[in-house]
Design an enzyme around this catalytic site. Structure first.
Site, PDB file in Angstrom:
ATOM      1  N   VAL A 127      -0.006  44.301  73.777  1.00 60.20           N
ATOM      2  CA  VAL A 127      -1.011  43.905  74.931  1.00 60.20           C
ATOM      3  C   VAL A 127      -1.808  44.823  75.488  1.00 60.20           C
ATOM      4  O   VAL A 127      -1.098  46.185  76.257  1.00 60.20           O
ATOM      5  CB  VAL A 127       0.023  42.993  75.950  1.00 60.20           C
ATOM      6  CG1 VAL A 127      -0.792  42.515  77.113  1.00 60.20           C
ATOM      7  CG2 VAL A 127       0.782  41.971  75.309  1.00 60.20           C
ATOM      8  N   HIS A 157       8.340  49.200  79.896  1.00 61.29           N
ATOM      9  CA  HIS A 157       9.448  48.304  79.266  1.00 61.29           C
ATOM     10  C   HIS A 157      10.566  49.109  79.945  1.00 61.29           C
ATOM     11  O   HIS A 157      11.080  50.225  79.882  1.00 61.29           O
ATOM     12  CB  HIS A 157       9.709  48.386  77.932  1.00 61.29           C
ATOM     13  CG  HIS A 157       8.555  47.873  76.904  1.00 61.29           C
ATOM     14  ND1 HIS A 157       8.790  46.661  76.349  1.00 61.29           N
ATOM     15  CD2 HIS A 157       7.493  48.314  76.668  1.00 61.29           C
ATOM     16  CE1 HIS A 157       7.881  46.397  75.688  1.00 61.29           C
ATOM     17  NE2 HIS A 157       6.955  47.304  75.702  1.00 61.29           N
ATOM     18  N   HIS A 163       2.022  48.590  80.525  1.00 58.72           N
ATOM     19  CA  HIS A 163       3.193  47.983  80.913  1.00 58.72           C
ATOM     20  C   HIS A 163       4.353  48.680  80.783  1.00 58.72           C
ATOM     21  O   HIS A 163       4.295  49.595  79.679  1.00 58.72           O
ATOM     22  CB  HIS A 163       3.489  46.521  80.257  1.00 58.72           C
ATOM     23  CG  HIS A 163       3.122  46.666  79.040  1.00 58.72           C
ATOM     24  ND1 HIS A 163       1.795  46.706  78.375  1.00 58.72           N
ATOM     25  CD2 HIS A 163       4.105  46.604  77.635  1.00 58.72           C
ATOM     26  CE1 HIS A 163       1.861  46.723  76.883  1.00 58.72           C
ATOM     27  NE2 HIS A 163       3.300  46.495  76.789  1.00 58.72           N
ATOM     28  N   ASP A 206      10.810  39.944  79.814  1.00 56.52           N
ATOM     29  CA  ASP A 206      10.215  40.094  78.426  1.00 56.52           C
ATOM     30  C   ASP A 206      10.585  38.803  77.665  1.00 56.52           C
ATOM     31  O   ASP A 206      11.927  38.517  77.749  1.00 56.52           O
ATOM     32  CB  ASP A 206      10.665  41.165  77.392  1.00 56.52           C
ATOM     33  CG  ASP A 206       9.774  41.579  76.503  1.00 56.52           C
ATOM     34  OD1 ASP A 206       8.817  42.296  76.461  1.00 56.52           O
ATOM     35  OD2 ASP A 206       9.715  40.725  75.379  1.00 56.52           O
ATOM     36  N   ASN A 261       4.457  51.865  75.366  1.00 59.28           N
ATOM     37  CA  ASN A 261       3.899  51.953  74.139  1.00 59.28           C
ATOM     38  C   ASN A 261       2.334  52.246  74.256  1.00 59.28           C
ATOM     39  O   ASN A 261       1.764  51.453  75.089  1.00 59.28           O
ATOM     40  CB  ASN A 261       4.164  50.604  73.382  1.00 59.28           C
ATOM     41  CG  ASN A 261       5.668  50.521  72.939  1.00 59.28           C
ATOM     42  OD1 ASN A 261       6.438  51.507  72.787  1.00 59.28           O
ATOM     43  ND2 ASN A 261       6.055  49.341  72.883  1.00 59.28           N
TER      44      ASN A 261
END
Ligand code: AMP
Length: 112
Positions: A94, A100, A98, A28, A85
Site C-alpha cells: 500500500v 506495522h 504505515h 490489520d 516496509n
C-alpha cells in the site's frame, strides 16, 4: 486515492484503536500476530524513502504514537516489533506510509 487514504476519509471501514490530528491507528485486516496494528500519518507520505526533511516532526510523532499504542495494547513489558516496509523488495503493498505494530507472541529474527 490509496486504500489507507480511504480509511482516513471513512470511505472504507476499519477497526480504529487510536486517532489524533496527525495519525490514525487501526487493526490489520490480515493479522500476522495476536496484536497487529497499522499506524499511519493522515497527511499523505508515500513511503519512508520519499519522506522529506519537512516530514521529520510527523515521522517522530508517528513513532512515539506507535509506542503509545503498543503500551495501550499491553505490550510494553513483553515487547513488540515496529516494521516499515519500503518498496517491492521490502514487501510494501500500500503506497501510503504505515508502521506495522506486531506483538503478543515471540517474533523471530531475521524475518524471512
Ligand atoms: P504492507 O504490505 O507493508 O504495504 O502492509 C499493508 C498491510 O495492509 C497488510 O498487512 C494488509 O493486511 C493490510 N491491509 C490491507 N487492506 C486492509 C484493510 N482494509 N484494513 C486493514 N488493513 C488492511
Amino acid at each position: 486515492m490509496t486504500l489507507f487514504e480511504k480509511i482516513i476519509a471513512r470511505q472504507i471501514p476499519a477497526d480504529i484503536v487510536y486517532e489524533d490530528d496527525q495519525v490514525l491507528a487501526f487493526r490489520d485486516i490480515k493479522p500476522q500476530a495476536p496484536t497487529h496494528i497499522l499506524i499511519i500519518p493522515k497527511r499523505h507520505v508515500t513511503r519512508v524513502n520519499e519522506a522529506q526533511s519537512g516530514d521529520a516532526a510527523l515521522l517522530g510523532h508517528l513513532l512515539l504514537k506507535a509506542a503509545e499504542v503498543a503500551r495501550a495494547a499491553g505490550l510494553g513489558e513483553t515487547g513488540y516489533r515496529l516494521v516499515i516496509n519500503n518498496g517491492p523488495d521490502g514487501g510494501e503493498t500500500v503506497p501510503h506510509l504505515h508502521c506495522h505494530l506486531l506483538g503478543g507472541r515471540p517474533l523471530c529474527w531475521p524475518p524471512g
